[in-house]
Design a protein around this motif. Sequence first.
Motif, mmCIF file in Angstrom:
data_model
loop_
_atom_site.group_PDB
_atom_site.id
_atom_site.type_symbol
_atom_site.label_atom_id
_atom_site.label_comp_id
_atom_site.label_asym_id
_atom_site.label_seq_id
_atom_site.Cartn_x
_atom_site.Cartn_y
_atom_site.Cartn_z
ATOM 1 N N TYR A 94 -1.974 -2.312 11.870
ATOM 2 C CA TYR A 94 -0.972 -3.139 12.713
ATOM 3 C C TYR A 94 0.111 -3.490 11.738
ATOM 4 C CZ TYR A 94 1.533 -6.230 15.752
ATOM 5 O OH TYR A 94 2.409 -6.936 16.185
ATOM 6 N N GLU A 95 -0.278 -4.053 10.613
ATOM 7 C CA GLU A 95 0.493 -4.629 9.619
ATOM 8 C C GLU A 95 1.539 -3.538 8.935
ATOM 9 O OE1 GLU A 95 -2.280 -4.468 5.524
ATOM 10 O OE2 GLU A 95 -2.463 -6.324 6.714
ATOM 11 N N ASP A 96 1.038 -2.221 9.111
ATOM 12 C CA ASP A 96 1.857 -1.351 8.396
ATOM 13 C C ASP A 96 3.015 -0.853 9.331
ATOM 14 O OD1 ASP A 96 0.176 -0.980 5.994
ATOM 15 O OD2 ASP A 96 -1.390 0.018 7.333
ATOM 16 N N ILE A 142 5.640 2.674 14.842
ATOM 17 C CA ILE A 142 5.376 3.389 13.807
ATOM 18 C C ILE A 142 5.580 2.900 12.379
ATOM 19 C CG2 ILE A 142 6.490 5.279 15.490
ATOM 20 C CD1 ILE A 142 8.907 4.971 13.612
ATOM 21 N N VAL A 143 4.625 3.564 11.322
ATOM 22 C CA VAL A 143 4.663 3.223 9.902
ATOM 23 C C VAL A 143 6.122 2.860 9.597
ATOM 24 C CG1 VAL A 143 4.060 3.635 7.816
ATOM 25 C CG2 VAL A 143 2.676 4.331 9.679
ATOM 26 N N TYR A 144 6.333 1.838 9.134
ATOM 27 C CA TYR A 144 7.586 1.145 8.425
ATOM 28 C C TYR A 144 7.880 2.051 7.227
ATOM 29 C CZ TYR A 144 11.078 -1.953 6.507
ATOM 30 O OH TYR A 144 12.146 -2.335 5.644
ATOM 31 N N HIS A 145 8.921 2.494 6.959
ATOM 32 C CA HIS A 145 9.124 3.614 5.959
ATOM 33 C C HIS A 145 8.716 3.229 4.598
ATOM 34 C CE1 HIS A 145 12.772 0.971 5.545
ATOM 35 N NE2 HIS A 145 12.955 1.464 4.457
ATOM 36 N N ALA A 146 8.934 1.893 4.201
ATOM 37 C CA ALA A 146 8.435 1.448 2.881
ATOM 38 C C ALA A 146 7.326 1.383 2.703
ATOM 39 C CB ALA A 146 9.099 0.012 2.605
ATOM 40 N N TYR A 190 5.054 3.721 3.400
ATOM 41 C CA TYR A 190 4.644 5.208 2.666
ATOM 42 C C TYR A 190 4.893 5.164 1.316
ATOM 43 C CZ TYR A 190 5.440 7.424 7.353
ATOM 44 O OH TYR A 190 5.172 7.556 8.496
ATOM 45 N N LEU A 191 5.734 4.213 0.636
ATOM 46 C CA LEU A 191 5.601 4.060 -0.818
ATOM 47 C C LEU A 191 4.386 3.471 -1.242
ATOM 48 C CD1 LEU A 191 9.400 2.821 -1.320
ATOM 49 C CD2 LEU A 191 8.626 5.024 -1.299
ATOM 50 N N LYS A 192 3.924 2.613 -0.559
ATOM 51 C CA LYS A 192 2.516 1.799 -1.079
ATOM 52 C C LYS A 192 1.543 2.838 -0.807
ATOM 53 C CE LYS A 192 3.148 -1.628 1.820
ATOM 54 N NZ LYS A 192 2.651 -3.026 2.300
ATOM 55 N N PHE A 193 1.504 3.840 -0.015
ATOM 56 C CA PHE A 193 0.395 4.570 0.409
ATOM 57 C C PHE A 193 0.420 5.761 -0.669
ATOM 58 C CE2 PHE A 193 0.988 4.189 5.378
ATOM 59 C CZ PHE A 193 0.486 3.091 5.269
ATOM 60 N N MET A 194 1.631 6.064 -1.164
ATOM 61 C CA MET A 194 1.686 6.923 -2.445
ATOM 62 C C MET A 194 1.491 6.406 -3.562
ATOM 63 S SD MET A 194 4.990 9.606 -1.237
ATOM 64 C CE MET A 194 6.077 8.074 -0.488
ATOM 65 N N GLU A 195 1.770 5.018 -3.845
ATOM 66 C CA GLU A 195 1.343 4.285 -5.119
ATOM 67 C C GLU A 195 -0.108 4.456 -5.180
ATOM 68 O OE1 GLU A 195 1.406 2.155 -8.647
ATOM 69 O OE2 GLU A 195 3.151 2.973 -7.581
ATOM 70 N N ARG A 196 -0.855 3.924 -4.066
ATOM 71 C CA ARG A 196 -2.153 3.988 -4.093
ATOM 72 C C ARG A 196 -2.977 5.439 -4.739
ATOM 73 N NH1 ARG A 196 -3.092 1.170 1.501
ATOM 74 N NH2 ARG A 196 -1.936 -0.864 1.028
ATOM 75 N N PHE A 255 11.335 11.968 5.051
ATOM 76 C CA PHE A 255 10.419 11.615 6.184
ATOM 77 C C PHE A 255 10.813 12.598 7.266
ATOM 78 C CE2 PHE A 255 11.868 7.801 3.978
ATOM 79 C CZ PHE A 255 10.711 7.042 3.683
ATOM 80 N N LYS A 256 9.446 13.051 7.729
ATOM 81 C CA LYS A 256 9.584 14.232 8.650
ATOM 82 C C LYS A 256 9.105 13.956 10.063
ATOM 83 C CE LYS A 256 9.209 17.597 4.853
ATOM 84 N NZ LYS A 256 8.593 18.852 4.546
ATOM 85 N N SER A 257 8.139 13.264 10.184
ATOM 86 C CA SER A 257 7.564 12.768 11.204
ATOM 87 C C SER A 257 6.895 11.244 11.173
ATOM 88 C CB SER A 257 6.508 13.944 11.752
ATOM 89 O OG SER A 257 6.064 13.622 12.876
ATOM 90 N N PRO A 258 6.711 10.582 12.099
ATOM 91 C CA PRO A 258 6.242 9.522 12.112
ATOM 92 C C PRO A 258 4.523 9.118 12.116
ATOM 93 C CG PRO A 258 6.948 9.524 14.190
ATOM 94 C CD PRO A 258 7.376 10.709 13.593
ATOM 95 N N ALA A 259 4.187 8.090 11.400
ATOM 96 C CA ALA A 259 2.638 8.075 11.584
ATOM 97 C C ALA A 259 2.606 6.552 12.272
ATOM 98 C CB ALA A 259 1.994 7.692 10.197
ATOM 99 N N ARG A 260 1.495 6.628 13.115
ATOM 100 C CA ARG A 260 1.401 5.320 14.098
ATOM 101 C C ARG A 260 -0.104 4.423 13.857
ATOM 102 N NH1 ARG A 260 5.277 6.174 17.732
ATOM 103 N NH2 ARG A 260 6.000 8.002 18.010
ATOM 104 N N ILE A 261 -0.024 3.324 14.461
ATOM 105 C CA ILE A 261 -1.187 2.657 14.305
ATOM 106 C C ILE A 261 -2.482 3.473 14.726
ATOM 107 C CG2 ILE A 261 -1.144 1.870 16.581
ATOM 108 C CD1 ILE A 261 -1.970 -0.913 15.430
#
Length: 138
Positions: free
Chosen positions: A19-21, A27-31, A33-39, A71-77
């Motif tokens: 939910y926090e994402d 939908i996943v807030y664009h910023a 995705y940067l955290k996911f990629m950093e991980r 960004f091509k398509s959204p991710a969701r909870i």
Amino acid sequence: MPITDTCLPAHTIQVRVYYEDTDLAGIVYHANYLKFMERARTETLRAHGIDQTRLAEEDIFLTVTAMDIAFKSPARIDDLLTVEAVPISTTGVRGTIAQRVLLDGRELCTAMVTVVCMNGKGRPVRMPPTTRALFPAS
């Protein structure tokens, strides 16, 4: 260069969307995705025995200096995402990493990330041999 054009295997991690994402639209807030990629980049280093804490003790830091992201398509909870990282090229101080965020094999987001090895004073330094070894020979 698309990540699928590289000859190296991608290092992947799984990330669950919480939910926090997400934003108000669910939908996943664009910023984020940067955290996911950093991980994924951090786990790529870790999988190859590179400890960023040890690098920091040696006054070496990998700093993101550029990112080209689509960004091509959204991710969701509750989505379970696969996040890939593939080191694709390097110079003495700089490396380029291709990344993708996928849901069930479908690309949601792609990025080309440039990292530079720097010391604590913000000056470029040569990439340590163990880190440089992650990248294909240029």
